[in-house]
Design an enzyme around this catalytic site. Structure first.
Site, mmCIF file in Angstrom:
data_model
loop_
_atom_site.group_PDB
_atom_site.id
_atom_site.type_symbol
_atom_site.label_atom_id
_atom_site.label_comp_id
_atom_site.label_asym_id
_atom_site.label_seq_id
_atom_site.Cartn_x
_atom_site.Cartn_y
_atom_site.Cartn_z
ATOM 1 N N GLU A 209 -70.704 17.653 -8.966
ATOM 2 C CA GLU A 209 -69.825 18.698 -8.420
ATOM 3 C C GLU A 209 -70.629 20.009 -8.389
ATOM 4 O O GLU A 209 -70.970 20.555 -9.435
ATOM 5 C CB GLU A 209 -68.577 18.799 -9.296
ATOM 6 C CG GLU A 209 -67.618 19.886 -8.900
ATOM 7 C CD GLU A 209 -67.304 19.902 -7.411
ATOM 8 O OE1 GLU A 209 -66.900 18.873 -6.846
ATOM 9 O OE2 GLU A 209 -67.489 20.974 -6.789
ATOM 10 N N GLU B 26 -79.446 7.236 -5.915
ATOM 11 C CA GLU B 26 -79.559 6.943 -7.349
ATOM 12 C C GLU B 26 -78.600 5.845 -7.796
ATOM 13 O O GLU B 26 -78.763 5.293 -8.883
ATOM 14 C CB GLU B 26 -79.343 8.214 -8.192
ATOM 15 C CG GLU B 26 -77.934 8.808 -8.152
ATOM 16 C CD GLU B 26 -77.694 9.728 -6.955
ATOM 17 O OE1 GLU B 26 -78.426 9.621 -5.954
ATOM 18 O OE2 GLU B 26 -76.748 10.530 -7.032
ATOM 19 N N ARG C 121 -69.284 21.334 2.679
ATOM 20 C CA ARG C 121 -68.832 20.511 1.547
ATOM 21 C C ARG C 121 -67.727 19.566 2.003
ATOM 22 O O ARG C 121 -66.934 19.917 2.876
ATOM 23 C CB ARG C 121 -68.295 21.378 0.398
ATOM 24 C CG ARG C 121 -69.363 22.193 -0.292
ATOM 25 C CD ARG C 121 -68.766 23.033 -1.421
ATOM 26 N NE ARG C 121 -68.168 22.214 -2.460
ATOM 27 C CZ ARG C 121 -66.978 22.436 -2.984
ATOM 28 N NH1 ARG C 121 -66.225 23.436 -2.581
ATOM 29 N NH2 ARG C 121 -66.517 21.640 -3.933
ATOM 30 N N CYS D 179 -76.405 14.846 -2.566
ATOM 31 C CA CYS D 179 -74.993 15.197 -2.472
ATOM 32 C C CYS D 179 -74.733 16.606 -3.030
ATOM 33 O O CYS D 179 -75.112 17.582 -2.383
ATOM 34 C CB CYS D 179 -74.139 14.115 -3.119
ATOM 35 S SG CYS D 179 -72.443 14.113 -2.514
ATOM 36 N N HIS E 32 -76.182 9.033 -2.066
ATOM 37 C CA HIS E 32 -76.602 8.883 -3.464
ATOM 38 C C HIS E 32 -77.591 7.725 -3.641
ATOM 39 O O HIS E 32 -77.187 6.645 -4.087
ATOM 40 C CB HIS E 32 -75.388 8.579 -4.348
ATOM 41 C CG HIS E 32 -74.416 9.706 -4.460
ATOM 42 N ND1 HIS E 32 -74.460 10.619 -5.492
ATOM 43 C CD2 HIS E 32 -73.377 10.068 -3.670
ATOM 44 C CE1 HIS E 32 -73.487 11.492 -5.344
ATOM 45 N NE2 HIS E 32 -72.813 11.181 -4.245
ATOM 46 N N ILE F 252 -70.017 9.882 -1.263
ATOM 47 C CA ILE F 252 -68.848 10.156 -2.112
ATOM 48 C C ILE F 252 -68.473 11.630 -1.949
ATOM 49 O O ILE F 252 -69.186 12.515 -2.441
ATOM 50 C CB ILE F 252 -69.151 9.845 -3.601
ATOM 51 C CG1 ILE F 252 -69.666 8.405 -3.763
ATOM 52 C CG2 ILE F 252 -67.906 10.078 -4.459
ATOM 53 C CD1 ILE F 252 -70.284 8.116 -5.132
HETATM 54 N N1 GLN Z 1 -67.993 17.314 -3.163
HETATM 55 C C1 GLN Z 1 -68.963 17.571 -4.179
HETATM 56 C C2 GLN Z 1 -69.381 19.022 -4.212
HETATM 57 O O1 GLN Z 1 -68.977 19.782 -3.395
HETATM 58 C C3 GLN Z 1 -70.190 16.714 -4.009
HETATM 59 C C4 GLN Z 1 -69.841 15.268 -4.224
HETATM 60 C C5 GLN Z 1 -70.934 14.446 -4.820
HETATM 61 O O2 GLN Z 1 -71.984 14.921 -5.279
HETATM 62 N N2 GLN Z 1 -70.690 13.157 -4.855
HETATM 63 O O3 GLN Z 1 -70.119 19.381 -5.069
#
Ligand code: GLN
Length: 208
Positions: free
Chosen positions: A64, A190, A124, A95, A188, A152
Protein backbone atom coordinates in the site's frame (compact mmCIF):
# COMPACT_ATOMS: atom_id res chain seq x y z
CA UNK A 1 52.12 -26.27 -0.83
CA UNK A 2 53.64 -23.63 -3.09
CA UNK A 3 52.33 -25.55 -6.13
CA UNK A 4 48.87 -25.50 -4.65
CA UNK A 5 49.00 -21.71 -4.26
CA UNK A 6 50.09 -21.31 -7.88
CA UNK A 7 47.38 -23.69 -9.07
CA UNK A 8 44.74 -21.58 -7.33
CA UNK A 9 46.00 -18.21 -8.48
CA UNK A 10 45.19 -18.69 -12.16
CA UNK A 11 43.46 -15.61 -13.48
CA UNK A 12 39.72 -15.98 -13.24
CA UNK A 13 36.79 -13.66 -12.86
CA UNK A 14 34.04 -14.07 -10.31
CA UNK A 15 31.32 -11.47 -10.77
CA UNK A 16 30.67 -9.63 -7.51
CA UNK A 17 27.48 -10.63 -5.69
CA UNK A 18 25.33 -7.50 -5.54
CA UNK A 19 23.55 -6.48 -2.35
CA UNK A 20 19.93 -5.76 -3.14
CA UNK A 21 17.78 -4.08 -0.53
CA UNK A 22 14.06 -4.61 -0.23
CA UNK A 23 12.27 -1.65 1.30
CA UNK A 24 10.77 -3.33 4.35
CA UNK A 25 8.25 -0.85 5.73
CA UNK A 26 5.16 -2.79 4.61
CA UNK A 27 4.04 -5.12 1.83
CA UNK A 28 5.34 -8.31 0.26
CA UNK A 29 8.93 -7.96 1.43
CA UNK A 30 9.57 -11.65 2.09
CA UNK A 31 8.51 -12.68 -1.42
CA UNK A 32 11.04 -10.29 -2.97
CA UNK A 33 13.81 -11.42 -0.60
CA UNK A 34 13.11 -15.04 -1.60
CA UNK A 35 13.05 -14.25 -5.33
CA UNK A 36 16.34 -12.32 -5.17
CA UNK A 37 18.13 -14.86 -2.98
CA UNK A 38 16.98 -17.62 -5.34
CA UNK A 39 18.82 -15.85 -8.16
CA UNK A 40 22.06 -15.65 -6.18
CA UNK A 41 21.84 -12.04 -4.99
CA UNK A 42 22.50 -11.01 -1.41
CA UNK A 43 19.15 -9.59 -0.33
CA UNK A 44 18.60 -7.48 2.79
CA UNK A 45 15.60 -5.80 4.36
CA UNK A 46 15.89 -2.00 4.44
CA UNK A 47 14.28 -0.01 7.23
CA UNK A 48 17.04 2.44 8.10
CA UNK A 49 19.25 4.84 6.13
CA UNK A 50 22.37 2.82 7.11
CA UNK A 51 20.84 -0.30 5.54
CA UNK A 52 20.07 1.66 2.39
CA UNK A 53 23.72 2.78 2.23
CA UNK A 54 24.78 -0.88 1.97
CA UNK A 55 22.69 -1.54 -1.15
CA UNK A 56 23.74 -1.68 -4.79
CA UNK A 57 20.09 -1.68 -5.81
CA UNK A 58 16.69 -1.49 -4.15
CA UNK A 59 13.33 -3.17 -4.61
CA UNK A 60 10.20 -1.29 -3.57
CA UNK A 61 7.57 -3.99 -3.00
CA UNK A 62 3.86 -4.26 -3.58
CA UNK A 63 1.59 -3.35 -0.71
CA UNK A 64 0.00 0.00 0.00
CA UNK A 65 1.79 3.08 -1.29
CA UNK A 66 0.10 5.47 1.16
CA UNK A 67 1.26 3.38 4.14
CA UNK A 68 4.79 3.04 2.77
CA UNK A 69 4.98 6.78 2.16
CA UNK A 70 3.85 7.55 5.74
CA UNK A 71 6.26 5.02 7.25
CA UNK A 72 9.13 6.26 5.07
CA UNK A 73 8.52 9.74 6.51
CA UNK A 74 8.39 8.40 10.10
CA UNK A 75 11.55 6.31 9.62
CA UNK A 76 13.42 9.27 8.03
CA UNK A 77 13.89 7.26 4.86
CA UNK A 78 12.10 9.35 2.25
CA UNK A 79 14.87 11.89 1.65
CA UNK A 80 17.71 9.29 1.69
CA UNK A 81 15.67 7.23 -0.82
CA UNK A 82 15.21 10.27 -3.05
CA UNK A 83 18.92 11.03 -2.85
CA UNK A 84 20.04 7.48 -3.77
CA UNK A 85 17.63 7.35 -6.72
CA UNK A 86 18.80 10.80 -7.88
CA UNK A 87 22.40 9.55 -7.70
CA UNK A 88 21.51 6.68 -10.04
CA UNK A 89 20.98 3.70 -7.73
CA UNK A 90 19.07 1.00 -9.67
CA UNK A 91 15.58 0.55 -8.27
CA UNK A 92 12.70 -1.77 -9.10
CA UNK A 93 9.16 -0.99 -7.96
CA UNK A 94 6.29 -3.47 -8.13
CA UNK A 95 2.71 -2.19 -7.89
CA UNK A 96 2.76 0.10 -4.81
CA UNK A 97 6.52 0.28 -5.46
CA UNK A 98 5.81 1.57 -8.98
CA UNK A 99 3.67 4.30 -7.41
CA UNK A 100 6.52 5.19 -5.03
CA UNK A 101 8.94 5.56 -7.95
CA UNK A 102 6.55 7.66 -10.04
CA UNK A 103 7.02 11.41 -10.33
CA UNK A 104 3.26 12.00 -10.54
CA UNK A 105 0.28 10.09 -9.06
CA UNK A 106 -3.40 10.33 -9.97
CA UNK A 107 -6.05 9.32 -7.42
CA UNK A 108 -3.51 9.80 -4.66
CA UNK A 109 -4.64 10.51 -1.11
CA UNK A 110 -4.29 14.10 0.11
CA UNK A 111 -0.64 14.99 0.58
CA UNK A 112 0.68 11.66 -0.73
CA UNK A 113 4.37 11.94 -1.59
CA UNK A 114 6.61 9.65 -3.59
CA UNK A 115 10.31 8.93 -3.91
CA UNK A 116 10.02 9.76 -7.60
CA UNK A 117 12.67 9.53 -10.28
CA UNK A 118 10.55 7.78 -12.88
CA UNK A 119 9.12 10.31 -15.33
CA UNK A 120 5.63 8.83 -15.39
CA UNK A 121 2.14 9.65 -14.23
CA UNK A 122 0.54 6.60 -12.66
CA UNK A 123 -3.09 6.11 -11.73
CA UNK A 124 -3.68 4.22 -8.50
CA UNK A 125 -6.20 1.36 -8.51
CA UNK A 126 -6.56 1.99 -12.25
CA UNK A 127 -8.13 -1.28 -13.35
CA UNK A 128 -11.34 -0.61 -11.48
CA UNK A 129 -13.68 -2.83 -9.53
CA UNK A 130 -14.62 -5.32 -12.25
CA UNK A 131 -11.06 -6.45 -12.73
CA UNK A 132 -9.80 -5.32 -9.36
CA UNK A 133 -7.41 -8.27 -9.29
CA UNK A 134 -6.58 -10.66 -12.11
CA UNK A 135 -3.86 -12.84 -13.51
CA UNK A 136 -2.67 -12.99 -17.10
CA UNK A 137 0.40 -13.63 -19.25
CA UNK A 138 2.30 -10.71 -20.69
CA UNK A 139 4.85 -10.28 -23.42
CA UNK A 140 7.71 -8.22 -21.97
CA UNK A 141 10.33 -6.57 -24.19
CA UNK A 142 13.63 -8.38 -23.83
CA UNK A 143 12.11 -11.70 -22.73
CA UNK A 144 11.42 -14.30 -25.43
CA UNK A 145 8.40 -15.90 -23.74
CA UNK A 146 5.42 -14.32 -21.95
CA UNK A 147 5.62 -14.01 -18.16
CA UNK A 148 2.86 -14.61 -15.62
CA UNK A 149 1.49 -11.31 -14.33
CA UNK A 150 -0.61 -10.98 -11.17
CA UNK A 151 -2.44 -7.65 -10.80
CA UNK A 152 -3.82 -6.70 -7.36
CA UNK A 153 -5.56 -3.30 -7.19
CA UNK A 154 -2.81 -2.25 -9.54
CA UNK A 155 -1.83 1.11 -10.96
CA UNK A 156 -1.15 1.69 -14.64
CA UNK A 157 0.95 4.29 -16.37
CA UNK A 158 -1.19 7.06 -17.76
CA UNK A 159 1.61 9.20 -19.22
CA UNK A 160 5.29 8.54 -19.72
CA UNK A 161 8.11 10.96 -20.50
CA UNK A 162 10.43 10.60 -23.51
CA UNK A 163 13.13 8.72 -21.57
CA UNK A 164 10.73 5.99 -20.50
CA UNK A 165 10.75 2.70 -22.39
CA UNK A 166 7.48 0.76 -22.27
CA UNK A 167 8.24 -2.95 -21.77
CA UNK A 168 4.68 -4.28 -21.52
CA UNK A 169 1.10 -3.09 -21.79
CA UNK A 170 -2.28 -4.31 -20.53
CA UNK A 171 -5.64 -2.78 -21.41
CA UNK A 172 -3.84 -0.29 -23.66
CA UNK A 173 -1.73 1.11 -20.83
CA UNK A 174 1.92 0.57 -19.94
CA UNK A 175 2.29 -1.84 -17.03
CA UNK A 176 6.06 -2.42 -17.19
CA UNK A 177 8.48 0.42 -17.84
CA UNK A 178 12.16 1.19 -17.66
CA UNK A 179 14.00 4.49 -17.48
CA UNK A 180 17.74 3.89 -17.25
CA UNK A 181 18.38 2.16 -13.91
CA UNK A 182 14.73 2.37 -12.85
CA UNK A 183 12.36 -0.51 -13.55
CA UNK A 184 8.71 -0.70 -12.53
CA UNK A 185 5.81 -3.10 -13.01
CA UNK A 186 2.14 -2.71 -12.17
CA UNK A 187 2.03 -6.42 -11.45
CA UNK A 188 3.77 -8.62 -8.85
CA UNK A 189 6.60 -10.78 -10.24
CA UNK A 190 7.49 -11.58 -6.62
CA UNK A 191 4.43 -13.77 -6.10
CA UNK A 192 4.70 -16.24 -8.98
CA UNK A 193 8.17 -17.73 -8.52
CA UNK A 194 9.02 -17.11 -12.18
CA UNK A 195 12.16 -15.07 -11.55
CA UNK A 196 12.67 -13.64 -15.05
CA UNK A 197 11.70 -10.06 -14.16
CA UNK A 198 13.93 -10.13 -11.08
CA UNK A 199 16.72 -11.43 -13.32
CA UNK A 200 16.08 -8.46 -15.61
CA UNK A 201 16.55 -6.16 -12.60
CA UNK A 202 19.77 -7.92 -11.54
CA UNK A 203 21.03 -7.36 -15.10
CA UNK A 204 20.22 -3.65 -14.70
CA UNK A 205 22.15 -3.60 -11.40
CA UNK A 206 25.07 -5.31 -13.15
CA UNK A 207 25.04 -2.48 -15.68
CA UNK A 208 22.95 -4.10 -18.40
N1 GLN B 1 -3.46 0.02 -4.57
C1 GLN B 1 -2.21 -0.02 -3.89
C2 GLN B 1 -1.63 1.36 -3.68
O1 GLN B 1 -2.17 2.31 -4.14
C3 GLN B 1 -1.20 -0.87 -4.62
C4 GLN B 1 -1.64 -2.31 -4.62
C5 GLN B 1 -0.53 -3.30 -4.60
O2 GLN B 1 0.66 -3.00 -4.40
N2 GLN B 1 -0.90 -4.54 -4.76
O3 GLN B 1 -0.64 1.46 -3.04
Amino acid sequence: MRDAVIAHSRPHYTPPVPTIGVLALQGDVREHLTALTGLGARAIAVRRPAELDACDGLVLPGGESTTMWRLARIFDLLDPLRERVREGMPAFGTCAGMILLADRVLDAVAGQETVGGLDVTVRRNAFGRQVDSFETELKVTGLPDPVPAVFIRAPWVEEAGPEVEVLATAMDHPVAVRQGPLLATSFHPEVDGDGRIHRLFLDVVAGG
